[in-house]
Design a protein around this motif. Structure first.
Motif, PDB file in Angstrom:
ATOM      1  N   ASN A 162     -14.297  -9.108 -16.683  1.00 49.41           N
ATOM      2  CA  ASN A 162     -12.923  -9.461 -16.371  1.00 49.41           C
ATOM      3  C   ASN A 162     -12.792 -10.964 -16.172  1.00 49.41           C
ATOM      4  OD1 ASN A 162     -10.357  -8.671 -16.069  1.00 49.41           O
ATOM      5  ND2 ASN A 162     -10.504  -8.267 -13.869  1.00 49.41           N
ATOM      6  N   SER A 163     -13.756 -11.549 -15.441  1.00 48.62           N
ATOM      7  CA  SER A 163     -13.582 -12.977 -15.190  1.00 48.62           C
ATOM      8  C   SER A 163     -13.816 -13.785 -16.461  1.00 48.62           C
ATOM      9  CB  SER A 163     -14.431 -13.450 -14.004  1.00 48.62           C
ATOM     10  OG  SER A 163     -15.761 -13.349 -14.350  1.00 48.62           O
ATOM     11  N   THR A 164     -14.662 -13.267 -17.369  1.00 48.37           N
ATOM     12  CA  THR A 164     -14.810 -13.955 -18.663  1.00 48.37           C
ATOM     13  C   THR A 164     -13.465 -13.930 -19.400  1.00 48.37           C
ATOM     14  OG1 THR A 164     -17.045 -13.089 -18.762  1.00 48.37           O
ATOM     15  CG2 THR A 164     -16.195 -14.023 -20.795  1.00 48.37           C
ATOM     16  N   VAL A 165     -12.831 -12.772 -19.396  1.00 44.72           N
ATOM     17  CA  VAL A 165     -11.555 -12.638 -20.098  1.00 44.72           C
ATOM     18  C   VAL A 165     -10.522 -13.587 -19.472  1.00 44.72           C
ATOM     19  CG1 VAL A 165      -9.655 -11.040 -20.558  1.00 44.72           C
ATOM     20  CG2 VAL A 165     -11.996 -10.285 -20.841  1.00 44.72           C
ATOM     21  N   GLU A 166     -10.491 -13.623 -18.135  1.00 38.78           N
ATOM     22  CA  GLU A 166      -9.542 -14.501 -17.436  1.00 38.78           C
ATOM     23  C   GLU A 166      -9.781 -15.957 -17.844  1.00 38.78           C
ATOM     24  OE1 GLU A 166      -7.177 -13.879 -15.221  1.00 38.78           O
ATOM     25  OE2 GLU A 166      -7.507 -11.822 -14.522  1.00 38.78           O
ATOM     26  N   ALA A 167     -11.067 -16.348 -17.826  1.00 37.46           N
ATOM     27  CA  ALA A 167     -11.393 -17.747 -18.114  1.00 37.46           C
ATOM     28  C   ALA A 167     -11.004 -18.100 -19.549  1.00 37.46           C
ATOM     29  CB  ALA A 167     -12.881 -17.978 -17.894  1.00 37.46           C
ATOM     30  N   VAL A 168     -11.266 -17.196 -20.478  1.00 39.61           N
ATOM     31  CA  VAL A 168     -10.923 -17.471 -21.873  1.00 39.61           C
ATOM     32  C   VAL A 168      -9.406 -17.563 -22.032  1.00 39.61           C
ATOM     33  CG1 VAL A 168     -11.051 -16.592 -24.238  1.00 39.61           C
ATOM     34  CG2 VAL A 168     -13.030 -16.397 -22.743  1.00 39.61           C
ATOM     35  N   ALA A 169      -8.699 -16.662 -21.337  1.00 42.68           N
ATOM     36  CA  ALA A 169      -7.236 -16.657 -21.429  1.00 42.68           C
ATOM     37  C   ALA A 169      -6.677 -17.984 -20.907  1.00 42.68           C
ATOM     38  CB  ALA A 169      -6.664 -15.485 -20.646  1.00 42.68           C
ATOM     39  N   THR A 170      -7.237 -18.460 -19.778  1.00 40.94           N
ATOM     40  CA  THR A 170      -6.747 -19.722 -19.212  1.00 40.94           C
ATOM     41  C   THR A 170      -6.988 -20.860 -20.206  1.00 40.94           C
ATOM     42  OG1 THR A 170      -7.395 -18.847 -17.085  1.00 40.94           O
ATOM     43  CG2 THR A 170      -6.880 -21.200 -17.161  1.00 40.94           C
ATOM     44  N   THR A 171      -8.187 -20.904 -20.777  1.00 41.33           N
ATOM     45  CA  THR A 171      -8.482 -21.971 -21.745  1.00 41.33           C
ATOM     46  C   THR A 171      -7.514 -21.918 -22.926  1.00 41.33           C
ATOM     47  OG1 THR A 171     -10.775 -21.619 -21.162  1.00 41.33           O
ATOM     48  CG2 THR A 171     -10.382 -23.018 -23.067  1.00 41.33           C
ATOM     49  N   LEU A 172      -7.166 -20.716 -23.322  1.00 39.63           N
ATOM     50  CA  LEU A 172      -6.289 -20.593 -24.486  1.00 39.63           C
ATOM     51  C   LEU A 172      -4.815 -20.557 -24.084  1.00 39.63           C
ATOM     52  CD1 LEU A 172      -8.261 -18.033 -26.686  1.00 39.63           C
ATOM     53  CD2 LEU A 172      -8.335 -20.507 -26.708  1.00 39.63           C
ATOM     54  N   GLN A 173      -4.573 -20.882 -22.830  1.00 40.20           N
ATOM     55  CA  GLN A 173      -3.198 -20.982 -22.312  1.00 40.20           C
ATOM     56  C   GLN A 173      -2.387 -19.721 -22.560  1.00 40.20           C
ATOM     57  OE1 GLN A 173      -2.089 -24.565 -24.258  1.00 40.20           O
ATOM     58  NE2 GLN A 173      -2.816 -25.831 -22.577  1.00 40.20           N
ATOM     59  N   THR A 174      -2.972 -18.607 -22.179  1.00 43.89           N
ATOM     60  CA  THR A 174      -2.202 -17.363 -22.269  1.00 43.89           C
ATOM     61  C   THR A 174      -2.655 -16.439 -21.137  1.00 43.89           C
ATOM     62  OG1 THR A 174      -1.594 -15.526 -23.714  1.00 43.89           O
ATOM     63  CG2 THR A 174      -3.847 -16.327 -23.913  1.00 43.89           C
ATOM     64  N   THR A 175      -2.199 -15.170 -21.166  1.00 37.66           N
ATOM     65  CA  THR A 175      -2.617 -14.217 -20.137  1.00 37.66           C
ATOM     66  C   THR A 175      -3.568 -13.210 -20.792  1.00 37.66           C
ATOM     67  OG1 THR A 175      -0.847 -12.741 -20.698  1.00 37.66           O
ATOM     68  CG2 THR A 175      -0.395 -14.377 -18.963  1.00 37.66           C
ATOM     69  N   PRO A 176      -4.421 -12.512 -19.998  1.00 36.42           N
ATOM     70  CA  PRO A 176      -5.344 -11.535 -20.593  1.00 36.42           C
ATOM     71  C   PRO A 176      -4.631 -10.524 -21.490  1.00 36.42           C
ATOM     72  CG  PRO A 176      -5.938 -11.904 -18.331  1.00 36.42           C
ATOM     73  CD  PRO A 176      -4.678 -12.687 -18.557  1.00 36.42           C
ATOM     74  N   ASP A 177      -3.426 -10.108 -21.104  1.00 34.01           N
ATOM     75  CA  ASP A 177      -2.725  -9.108 -21.911  1.00 34.01           C
ATOM     76  C   ASP A 177      -2.380  -9.629 -23.302  1.00 34.01           C
ATOM     77  OD1 ASP A 177      -2.896  -7.306 -19.951  1.00 34.01           O
ATOM     78  OD2 ASP A 177      -0.885  -7.652 -19.135  1.00 34.01           O
ATOM     79  N   LEU A 178      -2.097 -10.921 -23.390  1.00 28.91           N
ATOM     80  CA  LEU A 178      -1.688 -11.478 -24.681  1.00 28.91           C
ATOM     81  C   LEU A 178      -2.859 -12.115 -25.437  1.00 28.91           C
ATOM     82  CD1 LEU A 178       1.687 -13.096 -23.557  1.00 28.91           C
ATOM     83  CD2 LEU A 178       1.357 -10.966 -24.791  1.00 28.91           C
ATOM     84  N   LEU A 179      -4.063 -11.952 -24.854  1.00 27.62           N
ATOM     85  CA  LEU A 179      -5.233 -12.640 -25.412  1.00 27.62           C
ATOM     86  C   LEU A 179      -5.498 -12.279 -26.880  1.00 27.62           C
ATOM     87  CD1 LEU A 179      -7.356 -14.660 -24.563  1.00 27.62           C
ATOM     88  CD2 LEU A 179      -8.783 -12.800 -23.789  1.00 27.62           C
ATOM     89  N   GLU A 180      -5.423 -11.002 -27.184  1.00 29.89           N
ATOM     90  CA  GLU A 180      -5.737 -10.580 -28.545  1.00 29.89           C
ATOM     91  C   GLU A 180      -4.809 -11.232 -29.566  1.00 29.89           C
ATOM     92  OE1 GLU A 180      -6.398  -6.249 -27.986  1.00 29.89           O
ATOM     93  OE2 GLU A 180      -7.005  -6.421 -30.104  1.00 29.89           O
ATOM     94  N   THR A 181      -3.470 -11.193 -29.254  1.00 28.33           N
ATOM     95  CA  THR A 181      -2.489 -11.786 -30.170  1.00 28.33           C
ATOM     96  C   THR A 181      -2.759 -13.281 -30.308  1.00 28.33           C
ATOM     97  OG1 THR A 181      -1.009 -10.441 -28.825  1.00 28.33           O
ATOM     98  CG2 THR A 181      -0.002 -11.703 -30.619  1.00 28.33           C
TER      99      THR A 181
END
Ligand code: SER
Length: 881
Positions: free
Chosen positions: A713-732
């Motif tokens: 979960n924290s990996t996903v959060e960190a990646v989402a923050t770097t990509l300026q989005t939220t975990p839910d929108l990460l895939e898109t």
């Protein structure tokens, strides 16, 4: 006159067992080829192996007189198989006495069976005895009426121990005289002679001693009898055949291969040898696979591999190109499946394992053989006769040639191999991958056996808790019993009662502390080296510890609870897999640690993502249902009829512990949660193959699963923050970015192309001429070799007539060179590769390629101008009209 039909081998086996049952023996089934709980040998080599704990007094036998037909495998002579006598796999008929009858009866039974039951002529039987044994000759005289001079004394008449340590004793061997025509003709030819006349058929061992690792012998408390008679040899004698391979035990197998290879047995020495090799090896492989031995690079798995690969090579010598072993397995199963029912029930697995390994080896066999033959040719040219160890290792490592196979093929052509060099190469590789656990090593069990004999089995308190009181009943330091130890000392501690769980059934041993009035012992591992005896391995951290001390034991709670969660989850996983895939999912191994669980099972294919998801969902449903975990001790028979899952190849007592939760019922001695809800959560983290037909699942539960999810979960959060989005929108967001990146790459490529074109046009306008040929030798800006090559071609195509183009580009690490020459000019002495070499060399590097296009380069940027200046003079000099 009626023709006398000789007894079949199946009949001989039946008569043998019946005879001994009539003499008060309990008929016991053959044990597995994989010895149970005996680390001193890799495979079962004798009928007595399952009797060792009885002979040594470690366990109580089900009866004091026992008889069996035992599956045996001896690996010492694998390379000799091919002659008329040697086998790897064979059946051993044996009768055993555990402190019951001794020499007189053993000799009497043997004589009666041979002369009265299977009617061998008495005058052909010759007993031998150990020279120091004065009793056995007396009984031979009594029983068989033989004069003393007919009883041969042989120094070799001593048997055992079967492994590094164990029971042993003098023996009396019975030889069968096959007739003078088989003999060597020497005047002193008698039993024990190397020739073919006297064949040893039965070995009666008088097991009286225990031999330890140092070779010291101590008398055993009880005197035992261990006899062994190879069924195949006996069949040869009874059926009056020349060789084992002529008996009914091998007929159909040999015929099968002979017809497959379109030849016949007896055609030539070479084909006969190969037919015998394959016949023996096919039988051995079928039995090994049925007992769960799988090909690998070590231990018994390596033996399997070695045998299979040797068989495949002999198949090739016979001209068998297609995989043949699995089909041969059917013939073996037909022949022996009546007595060994495991062959029938495991037919699918056997054929799969053989098939996969045979195909695997088939792929590398030809290339390996070619390599080996080339090597031998080269060595022959240089008059050498030894193959270097490194070469042998290479064949082993990359072509799967067991070293013994290389040795055998080499020997056929008069070569030897450098075994020492091979070992060194192998060791270098092993050192790289070895994880050493030097503390718990193979050791002499004798001092522990003495403790067990003295104080009896340890009481296990750990099913109900993790603490308990007890008394120190034994201490062992460096293989010796001691009365006391002082800190800091490593030792083995035995208590009369302990809550520490000893490693078994895949669940690893407990750790914790044993507190005595004057000392604290830290338990690093707990094991059960002898049945019933729990041994704590560790270090006395403080003070003293003495035999007789009253102690308090404390297991590390969290570790134990994590292990229990993983153990209960392993049962649920087993059940979920069987429900989903089918009953062919058999457990093949498991590891239950506090951190994770690992479960190996028979399954011919990988599980799909959807199946894995279903397994996880099912297990978590069972966890939420919070089924109570019940345990009960009951008879093996009752447990099996209630549908309990037992482990393949495991030896169970008559009383077994049954653990059930929900619909899962298993025989198991491990520690478990009190209800499935305590597992908390289950997650499969990996599914992979471990060997042919065996899959492995690794999973987490409870705290481990929770930590895993948090990390994810924290990996996903960190990646989402770097990509300026939220975990839910990460895939898109990620797929958008991937598209953007692809488009940007395309644009860059286009821009580079345009830029290259622009440069090319301007360069082409500034050519020099040498002997009337346009020559370009200049530096350009190209980001890599590919663009440089494109530019070279572009410049050449823009020249007014066929010419020579040499472009250089200064890259971060080096200067790259591209040479392009019009094909028309290559016929006039110009060669791009040679120009690239000339320029590259000047740059401190090298170059080369085809006549019309070549590459090169070097690191010496300072020489770039001078290097390019070499081009025009080269063209002048080499151009031929
Ligand atoms: N242990 C002896 C042998 O293997 C007799 O069974 O020959």
């Amino acid at each position: 006159m009626a023709v006398k039909i000789p007894m079949t081998s199946a009949e001989i086996r039946t008569r043998y067992l019946e005879y001994f049952v009539n003499k008060g023996h309990l008929k016991v089934p053959s044990s597995s080829l994989v010895p149970h709980n005996d680390p001193t040998v890799l495979l079962t080599t004798a009928g007595m192996q399952q009797m060792i704990p009885y002979f040594l007094g470690y366990e109580t036998p089900p009866a004091t007189r026992l008889a069996s037909a035992q599956k045996c495998f001896r690996s010492t002579d694998i390379d000799k198989v091919g002659n008329e006598r040697t086998l790897t796999f064979f059946e051993m008929l044996g009768n055993f006495s555990v402190g019951d009858y001794f020499k007189r009866e053993a000799i009497g039974f043997a004589w009666e069976f041979l002369t009265q039951v299977i009617n061998l002529p008495a005058e052909r039987l010759h007993p031998t005895v150990h020279p120091q044994d004065d009793e056995a000759p007396v009984y031979w005289r009594e029983v068989a009426g033989l004069p003393d001079e007919a009883i041969v004394r042989l120094e070799d008449n001593w048997w055992g121990p079967p492994g590094a340590s164990g029971p042993c004793g003098p023996d009396s061997e019975i030889y069968y005289d096959r007739g003078i025509e088989h003999g060597c003709g020497q005047a002193d030819c008698k039993p024990g002679c190397d020739c073919e006349r006297f064949l040893e058929i039965w070995n009666l061992v008088f097991m009286q001693f225990y031999q330890d690792l140092e070779g010291l012998r101590k008398p055993l408390q009880k005197k035992n009898i261990d006899t062994g008679m190879g069924l195949e040899r006996l069949a040869l004698v009874v059926q009056g055949k020349e060789s084992i391979f002529d008996t009914d035990m091998f007929h159909s197998i040999i015929d099968h291969f002979a017809s497959l290879a379109r030849t016949f047995y007896g055609k030539s020495v070479e084909t006969d040898t190969s037919l015998r090799v394959i016949a023996d090896h096919a039988r051995a492989l079928v039995f090994l696979a049925a007992d769960g031995v799988l090909p690998s690079n070590e231990g018994r798995g390596y033996i399997f591999r070695r045998v299979l690969r040797r068989a495949v090579r002999h198949g090739k010598l016979l001209g068998l190109e297609k995989p043949f072993l699995s089909q041969a397995a059917d013939t073996v199963i037909e022949l022996m499946g009546d007595h060994y029912s495991e062959l029938r029930s495991r037919r699918g697995l056997i054929s799969e394992v053989l098939n996969l390994e045979e195909r695997k080896f088939g792929q590398t066999l030809n290339s390996g053989l070619q390599l080996l033959n080339e090597l031998l040719d080269k060595l022959k040219q240089h008059g050498q006769t030894v193959i270097a160890g490194e070469e042998v290792f290479k064949l082993y490592d990359t072509h799967g040639f067991p070293v013994e196979l290389t040795q055998e093929i080499a020997a056929e052509q008069g070569f030897t191999i450098d075994t020492c060099g091979f070992e060194q190469a192998m060791q270098r590789q092993q050192e790289r991958s070895r994880a050493a656990n030097v503390f718990v090593q193979a050791q002499d069990d004798a001092p522990l056996a003495e403790i067990l004999q003295l104080v009896g089995p340890t009481k296990f308190l750990g099913y109900d808790g993790i603490t308990g009181s007890g008394k120190v009943v034994g201490l062992v330091v460096n293989g010796e019993q001691v009365e006391s130890i002082s800190a800091p000392q490593q030792a083995l501690v035995v208590l009369d009662a302990t809550p520490f769980y000893a490693e078994s059934g895949g669940q690893i041993g407990d750790r914790g502390e044993i507190t005595a009035p004057m000392g604290i012992f830290q338990v690093r591992d707990t094991r059960r080296p002898l049945k019933g005896l729990i041994v704590h391995y560790g270090t006395l951290a403080e003070g003293h510890l003495r035999v007789g001390d009253s102690v308090q034991s404390n297991v590390i709670e969290q570790r134990r609870q994590d292990s229990m969660r993983n153990h209960s989850a392993t049962h649920l996983l087993h059940k979920a897999l069987r429900d989903l895939i089918g009953p062919q999912v058999e457990q093949r191994g498991s590891l239950v640690e506090p951190e994770r669980l690992r479960f190996d099972f028979a399954c011919p294919r990988p599980l799909t993502q959807s199946e894995l998801a279903q397994v996880d969902e099912q297990i978590n449903r069972w966890i939420r249902a919070d089924y109570p975990v019940h345990t009960k001790v009951t008879s093996l028979q009752e447990a099996m009829s209630s549908g309990a899952m037992a482990l393949f190849g495991e030896k169970y007592d008559d009383l077994v512990r049954v653990v059930s939760m929900g619909s899962s019922i298993e025989l198991c001695g491990g520690t478990h949660c009190t209800s499935t809800g305590q597992i908390g959560l289950y997650i499969t983290v990996q599914e992979a193959s471990v060997a042919a037909g065996i899959r492995r699942i690794e999973a987490l539960t409870g705290r481990g699963a929770e930590a895993y999810l948090r990390r994810r979960n924290s990996t996903v959060e960190a990646v989402a923050t770097t990509l300026q989005t939220t975990p839910d929108l990460l895939e898109t967001r990620v797929s958008q970015l991937v598209q953007d990146l692809a488009q940007a790459r395309r644009q860059i490529a286009q821009l580079q192309h345009d830029e290259a074109l622009r440069q090319a046009e301007s360069i082409a306008r500034h050519t020099q001429e040498a002997r009337g040929i346009p020559v370009v030798a200049t530096t350009v800006h190209a980001p890599d070799d590919k663009v440089l090559r494109e530019m070279g071609d572009m410049v050449r195509s823009k020249l007014s007539k066929p010419g020579v183009v040499v472009l250089a580009s200064v890259l971060p690490e080096r200067v790259a060179i591209q040479v392009s020459i019009d094909t028309a000019l290559t016929k006039h002495g110009l060669h791009a590769g040679k120009i690239a070499a000339l320029v590259g060399e000047r740059l401190g590097g090298k170059g080369g390629g085809r006549p019309e296009s070549a590459q090169g380069g070097g690191k010496n940027k300072a020489e770039l101008g001078a290097a390019l200046d070499l081009v025009a003079p080269y063209v002048k000099e080499h151009f031929q009209q």
